[in-house]
Enzyme design. Sequence first.
Site, mmCIF file in Angstrom:
data_model
loop_
_atom_site.group_PDB
_atom_site.id
_atom_site.type_symbol
_atom_site.label_atom_id
_atom_site.label_comp_id
_atom_site.label_asym_id
_atom_site.label_seq_id
_atom_site.Cartn_x
_atom_site.Cartn_y
_atom_site.Cartn_z
ATOM 1 N N GLY A 1 0.825 -1.206 0.000
ATOM 2 C CA GLY A 1 0.000 0.000 0.000
ATOM 3 C C GLY A 1 0.858 1.256 0.000
ATOM 4 O O GLY A 1 0.520 2.254 -0.635
ATOM 5 N N ASP B 1 0.714 -0.154 13.063
ATOM 6 C CA ASP B 1 1.053 -1.470 12.503
ATOM 7 C C ASP B 1 1.306 -2.521 13.578
ATOM 8 O O ASP B 1 1.465 -3.706 13.269
ATOM 9 C CB ASP B 1 2.298 -1.357 11.609
ATOM 10 C CG ASP B 1 1.991 -0.584 10.334
ATOM 11 O OD1 ASP B 1 0.813 -0.514 9.955
ATOM 12 O OD2 ASP B 1 2.938 -0.045 9.736
ATOM 13 N N ARG C 1 1.701 -9.247 9.118
ATOM 14 C CA ARG C 1 1.747 -8.939 10.557
ATOM 15 C C ARG C 1 0.829 -9.861 11.368
ATOM 16 O O ARG C 1 1.091 -10.141 12.526
ATOM 17 C CB ARG C 1 1.419 -7.468 10.797
ATOM 18 C CG ARG C 1 2.414 -6.539 10.098
ATOM 19 C CD ARG C 1 2.449 -5.161 10.713
ATOM 20 N NE ARG C 1 3.035 -4.194 9.792
ATOM 21 C CZ ARG C 1 4.342 -4.037 9.567
ATOM 22 N NH1 ARG C 1 5.216 -4.791 10.214
ATOM 23 N NH2 ARG C 1 4.779 -3.134 8.715
HETATM 24 C C1 S3P Z 1 3.047 3.828 6.293
HETATM 25 C C2 S3P Z 1 1.959 4.387 6.892
HETATM 26 C C3 S3P Z 1 0.928 3.616 7.587
HETATM 27 C C4 S3P Z 1 1.402 2.200 7.895
HETATM 28 C C5 S3P Z 1 2.094 1.547 6.735
HETATM 29 C C6 S3P Z 1 3.309 2.376 6.322
HETATM 30 C C7 S3P Z 1 4.017 4.706 5.598
HETATM 31 O O1 S3P Z 1 -0.207 3.512 6.751
HETATM 32 O O2 S3P Z 1 0.318 1.410 8.312
HETATM 33 O O3 S3P Z 1 2.532 0.236 7.067
HETATM 34 O O4 S3P Z 1 5.129 4.238 5.289
HETATM 35 O O5 S3P Z 1 3.678 5.866 5.353
HETATM 36 P P1 S3P Z 1 -1.365 4.661 6.761
HETATM 37 O O6 S3P Z 1 -0.781 5.895 6.239
HETATM 38 O O7 S3P Z 1 -2.422 4.120 5.841
HETATM 39 O O8 S3P Z 1 -1.814 4.732 8.171
#
Ligand code: S3P
Length: 736
Positions: free
Chosen positions: A393, A614, A690
Amino acid sequence: MKRVAVIGLGLIGASLCAALKKTGADVWLQGYARTESTREQALGLGLIDAACHSVDEVMQAADIVLIAVPMGQFRSVFESVYKARTGSTVVTDAGSTKHSVVKDVLSVVGSMPEWFVPGHPIAGSELSGVEAHDATLFIGHQIILTPVETTSVTAIESVEALWQDVGGTVSRMDVKRHDEVLALTSHLPHVLAFNLVHALSDDDEHLEIFRYAAGGFRDFTRIAASDPVMWRDISLANQAALLAGLDRYTERLRAMRDAIAAGDGDWLRSSFERARDARRHFSSLSDQGVQSVADTHPSIFEITAPTSGLSGRIRVPGDKSISHRAIMLGSLADGVTTVDGFLEGEDAIATVQAFREMGVAIDGPNEGRVVIQGVGRDGLKAPVGPLYMGNSGTSMRLLSGILAGQRFDTELTGDSSLSKRPMRRVADPLALLGAQIQTAADGTPPIRIRGGHTLVGCHTDLTVASAQVKSALLLAGMYAEGETSVTEPAPTRDHTERMLAGFGYPVAREGATARLQGGGRLTGCHIDVPSDISSAAFFLVAASIVPGSDVWIEHVGMNPTRIGVIEILNRMGARIEIHNAREVGGEPVADLRVQAAPLQGIDVPEALVPLAIDEFPVLFVAASLAAGETRVSGASELRVKESDRIQSMVDGLTTLGVTIEGTADGAVIQGLGANGVFQGGRVHAHEDHRIAMAFSVAGLRAETPVVVEDCANVATSFPNFVGLARQIGFPLTVSS
Ligand code: S3P
């Protein structure tokens, strides 16, 4: 009843018939092949309901017609189809090149008819003929449609539905792009395989060579057993794109020859490394019909309680968030960026791969070292096809921001988990800057971004506390006119702001607002990636819950926006000591010592949630072994991570004997207490790294073994989890 006509009963045509029959749908199948024996065979095998003797006959009353003949016969078959077509019959084809198909259609009709949808199922094999039919051939395979402006939407939809009915994944592409992509991914490898086998068979000793040809030769040349006529036709139909691919390949081959002649081992290693990483990355492209990650990695973990405490000194892999950003900013910088401590996990490699596909030369990762030859802010090149982000993501959302500012169009795709995640959260605010960005109708990937649009900076008040969304906006802001600013509802990780500053790009921070001016430049630098506190978290909890444990975790990133897990565990009574606190490359780092301690249930303050977002899967495990109740709220984001993490944990912990109630934005957990243990059992990780690791930790305090299914994705963030876990005393076995 739908009437489907299939012209050409070779592998593709006959397999479509077999697949439609298998669905049990109410379909009447009429088939035509040039030779009587093929028609009779298809009828005898029950693949078609009627064997027709001409194109005219097969077209009778058909709702939809598939032309699946060799490229060289397409024009004459299409001419007959055109003459025989009546009413609203939709026609599609299965040709491997699309420009030549469009050219043939134009030469017959004079314009592109609205009822013709050019298509290409990427599902061939070296097998051919009606006897090779396979009812499962299209399941999970890409079907590319290349409609043109005049193609009618209803025609496209009915062809889409036809392929979806037999399990295909339908996507759309521009004709030219299709031919360029297929030239490189299909036509070039076929030509090379034919050529290699031909070259070796010219050798006087070819029988001897072939006799000893083992796996490598067999793997590389399987496709040289394909139908020569078909491949002659394809090579000529896609002449221009194939020649471009051959020229590129010839150049590389020459460079490799020179390196071997010069004994240049470094060159060879670096070239092989790049290829290996790319190949591993492709292996996770399940949508290409290549083996999926789950097939290539062992994926069942079994954990039992150890007989003594965990102990040892370990260093967990590099921070995932920082690793992604290092590649992104290093690629866009002027000059060279070197990275140490880079996370060699699949998520970060997806980012590396994406930038390579946009023309950036990146060496490594090799033992955590990556060298990036930055191309400058405006130096990225259009990738040949969609950029595949795997499970990541972060790659998809941050890249959306960068790509919104490019001159070229891009499409971002991902695996089955990423393809379900919400992307409007980045698409909507980026659109306010003027980005042309589209998600699927339900707001999920693929993301399509049109380049060449001027972005204009503006202010955004984020509705969700997300570092990814904040980062996407700031990265797009570099390409926007004027100022871009973002206010977040709660503090989230600030690695983007810190790293931009480290690359010489000023970011102002006032309270909850970050702002930057567009048009600046980045200067290559050195990045030392600290160990990922999100990975360390599994061992913080593991050592806390196993009596007698004493574990050191070195060089852990201690960025204040990431240490919520330590704060929460401390409130629960954990014994975590912070040693040797220091700063490395703009990020605070420390060595952590954690010893076993009885834990107490707490109400987790909502302000800490984004700072430990996380870590909740493993915190749920800690809470399950605490005395009393733990309440988590304000964490609805957990529902849209790699899996619905609230549900995944509720399901698994319930199996392990915990009383836990999931709520819309958290959970209420009744801890088993300082002397409590989980009951063993089989739990599911839901393809979520995770969740897999959290339940592995749970197994350390279970009465009987805990078996965790579907752990392949652990490699996305923590490739050596099993090794390190065993090193400090996890009794963990892996099977497939
Ligand atoms: C991340 C932000 C978080 C986190 C992801 C990494 C990042 O997500 O959960 O594993 O590197 O900016 P969200 O921005 O959707 O909270």
